[in-house]
Design a protein around this motif. Structure first.
Motif, PDB file in Angstrom:
ATOM      1  N   SER A   1       0.850  -1.196   0.000  1.00 10.12           N
ATOM      2  CA  SER A   1       0.000   0.000   0.000  1.00 10.12           C
ATOM      3  C   SER A   1       0.879   1.237   0.000  1.00 10.12           C
ATOM      4  O   SER A   1       2.018   1.194   0.454  1.00 10.12           O
ATOM      5  CB  SER A   1      -0.870   0.009   1.261  1.00 10.12           C
ATOM      6  N   LEU A   2       0.344   2.320  -0.478  1.00  2.00           N
ATOM      7  CA  LEU A   2       0.942   3.637  -0.277  1.00  2.00           C
ATOM      8  C   LEU A   2      -0.063   4.510   0.472  1.00  2.00           C
ATOM      9  O   LEU A   2       0.145   4.924   1.609  1.00  2.00           O
ATOM     10  CB  LEU A   2       1.320   4.272  -1.630  1.00  2.00           C
ATOM     11  N   ARG A   3      -1.241   4.757  -0.146  1.00  2.00           N
ATOM     12  CA  ARG A   3      -2.250   5.637   0.419  1.00  2.00           C
ATOM     13  C   ARG A   3      -2.824   5.123   1.733  1.00  2.00           C
ATOM     14  O   ARG A   3      -2.961   5.869   2.712  1.00  2.00           O
ATOM     15  CB  ARG A   3      -3.425   5.834  -0.574  1.00  2.00           C
ATOM     16  N   THR A   4      -3.226   3.847   1.743  1.00  4.94           N
ATOM     17  CA  THR A   4      -3.932   3.326   2.921  1.00  4.94           C
ATOM     18  C   THR A   4      -3.019   3.346   4.141  1.00  4.94           C
ATOM     19  O   THR A   4      -3.424   3.774   5.230  1.00  4.94           O
ATOM     20  CB  THR A   4      -4.433   1.902   2.614  1.00  4.94           C
TER      21      THR A   4
ATOM     22  N   LEU B   1      -6.057   4.915  -7.674  1.00  7.10           N
ATOM     23  CA  LEU B   1      -4.593   4.884  -7.609  1.00  7.10           C
ATOM     24  C   LEU B   1      -4.126   3.651  -6.816  1.00  7.10           C
ATOM     25  O   LEU B   1      -4.825   3.245  -5.905  1.00  7.10           O
ATOM     26  CB  LEU B   1      -4.009   6.159  -6.996  1.00  7.10           C
TER      27      LEU B   1
ATOM     28  N   HIS C   1     -13.525  -2.615  -0.619  1.00  4.64           N
ATOM     29  CA  HIS C   1     -12.579  -1.568  -0.194  1.00  4.64           C
ATOM     30  C   HIS C   1     -13.426  -0.384   0.295  1.00  4.64           C
ATOM     31  O   HIS C   1     -13.541   0.651  -0.356  1.00  4.64           O
ATOM     32  CB  HIS C   1     -11.700  -1.164  -1.373  1.00  4.64           C
TER      33      HIS C   1
ATOM     34  N   ARG D   1      -5.436  -5.354   5.770  1.00  4.29           N
ATOM     35  CA  ARG D   1      -5.512  -5.431   4.305  1.00  4.29           C
ATOM     36  C   ARG D   1      -5.101  -6.840   3.905  1.00  4.29           C
ATOM     37  O   ARG D   1      -4.010  -7.311   4.258  1.00  4.29           O
ATOM     38  CB  ARG D   1      -4.591  -4.405   3.641  1.00  4.29           C
TER      39      ARG D   1
END
Ligand code: CP
Length: 333
Positions: A49-52, A293, A149, A112
Motif C-alpha cells: 500500500s501507499l495511500r492506505t 490509484l 474496499h 488489508r
C-alpha cells in the motif's frame, strides 16, 4: 451513529454514509488533535500500500493517537491465513494466534488482505477475510479485502459530494488495461457506492470481464433503494454518452478466474480500452476522471488525461485521509 466495525459500505444507509462524511467535513474545519489521545491503532498489511498505510497513520496522529504497522514476513513472522494446512512452509505463525495477539496490544485493528485470485466464489464470499475479522474482539477496519474496499468507496462518495455531482448523474465504471489480473475489490466497492448514491451507473467492460453476478445483483438492489440504476455493456464509447463521471479501474477476467495464461490471452488486444482524451467524446463537457490509484500512466490512463483538468485522482486520494479520520473518530473517540 455508533460504530464497531467498518467492513462494507453496504452495511450503512445513505443517511449513515452522509453522516460519516459530515463528520469528516467537520474534522477538516475543526481539528480535534486530542480526540484519540492514548488510543492505538494496529495496521496489518498482508499486501502492499501507499495511500492506505500513510493515510491511516497520518489520520491517527492528527487525532492524537498512535499506530503500529505489521507487514507479515518483512521483519515479522510470516502469517498463514489458510485453515487446516500443515504449516511446513515459510509462514511461522497462523493468523489464529497472530491476530488476537496483535488485537490485544491496541484499541482497534485494521487489516488489508487481497483476494487469493484462484477461486471466484470464495473471493466473492470474502470468506478468508471474514474469518480473520471474526478473530478480532476490538473495533475493526477493512483496509481492502478480496471483494471490498469500503475506505476507498467512502472517500469516492465524499469526492463526488465535493464536486457537487448530483446523485442522478451518469457514472461510468470502465475496465481499463493492466499487464496482469488485478482484484475485484475496488470495482465492486465503487459500483456499490455509485448505486447507493443513486447514480445512473453503467459498467463498461470487455467480454469475459463481467463483474460477478452477486456483485451486480447487490448493486442493482442498492440502486433500486436509491432511485438509481445499474446496467452493463461491452461498448465503452456507447457507455460514455452523456457521462458525468468516468471511474477507470483495472480488474482480472472473471470468465477464466485464476488462470493467468487465459487471462493474458483475453486481455491481449484490449489496449484501446485505455482512457485518453478521445474516450470523453459524447460525455458532458466537464466529465471527471476518477481512479483509486495507483495507476499505470499510458497503460490504463493516458497522461494527458491524468495531468488535465478532468482528473480528480489526487482529490480522491486526499479524501482517504479525511474520511478515515471520521471512521477512526466514530470507532474510538
Ligand atoms: N487506493 C488505495 O487503496 O491505494 P493503496 O493501495 O496505495 O493503499
Amino acid at each position: 451513529m455508533s460504530l464497531t466495525r467498518f467492513m462494507d459500505l453496504a452495511d450503512f444507509s445513505r443517511e449513515e454514509v452522509e453522516d460519516l462524511i459530515a463528520l469528516s467535513n467537520h474534522l477538516q474545519t475543526h481539528p480535534e488533535p486530542q480526540a484519540l489521545a492514548g488510543k492505538i491503532l494496529g495496521l496489518v498489511f498482508l499486501n502492499p500500500s501507499l495511500r492506505t498505510l500513510a493515510s491511516f497513520q497520518a489520520g491517527m496522529a492528527r487525532l492524537g493517537g498512535n499506530s503500529f504497522v505489521i507487514t507479515p514476513g518483512q521483519g515479522t513472522w510470516g502469517l498463514e491465513t489458510r485453515l487446516g494446512v500443515r504449516m511446513d512452509g515459510s509462514a511461522a505463525e497462523h493468523v489464529r494466534e497472530g491476530l488476537p495477539v496483535l488485537a490485544s496490544f491496541c484499541d482497534a485493528l485494521a487489516i488489508r488482505a487481497f483476494a487469493d485470485g484462484k477461486n471466484l466464489a470464495a473471493d466473492v464470499a470474502d470468506s478468508t477475510f471474514k474469518a480473520m475479522a471474526d478473530l478480532i474482539d476490538k473495533p475493526f477496519i477493512n483496509m481492502e479485502s478480496a471483494i471490498n474496499h469500503p475506505c476507498q468507496a467512502l472517500a469516492d462518495w465524499k469526492t463526488l459530494n465535493d464536486l457537487e455531482i448530483a446523485p442522478r448523474a451518469k457514472f461510468v465504471l470502465s475496465w481499463v488495461p493492466h499487464p496482469r489480473a488485478l482484484p475485484l475489490a475496488v470495482p465492486a466497492a465503487a459500483l456499490h457506492m455509485a448505486a447507493l448514491r443513486g447514480h445512473e451507473v453503467v459498467v463498461a467492460r470487455p467480454d469475459g470481464f463481467a463483474l460477478p453476478e452477486e456483485v451486480m445483483a447487490r448493486a442493482r438492489a442498492a440502486a433500486a433503494q436509491s432511485g438509481g440504476s445499474v446496467t452493463e455493456t461491452d461498448d465503452q464509447q456507447a457507455a460514455m454518452q452523456g457521462a458525468h463521471v468516468l471511474y477507470a479501474k483495472e480488474w482480472g477476467c472473471t470468465r477464466h478466474y485464476g488462470d493467468a495464461a487465459a487471462d493474458a490471452a483475453l486481455r491481449a488486444g484490449l489496449e484501446h480500452w485505455q482512457v485518453n482524451n478521445d474516450t470523453f467524446q459524447g460525455a458532458v463537457a466537464d466529465c471527471r476522471l476518477m481512479h483509486c490509484l495507483p495507476v499505470r500512466r499510458n497503460v490504463a490512463v493516458h497522461e494527458a488525461v491524468l495531468d488535465g483538468p478532468r482528473s480528480v485522482v489526487l482529490k480522491e486520494a486526499h479524501n482517504r485521509l479525511v474520511v478515515q479520520m471520521a471512521v477512526l473518530h466514530r470507532l474510538l473517540a
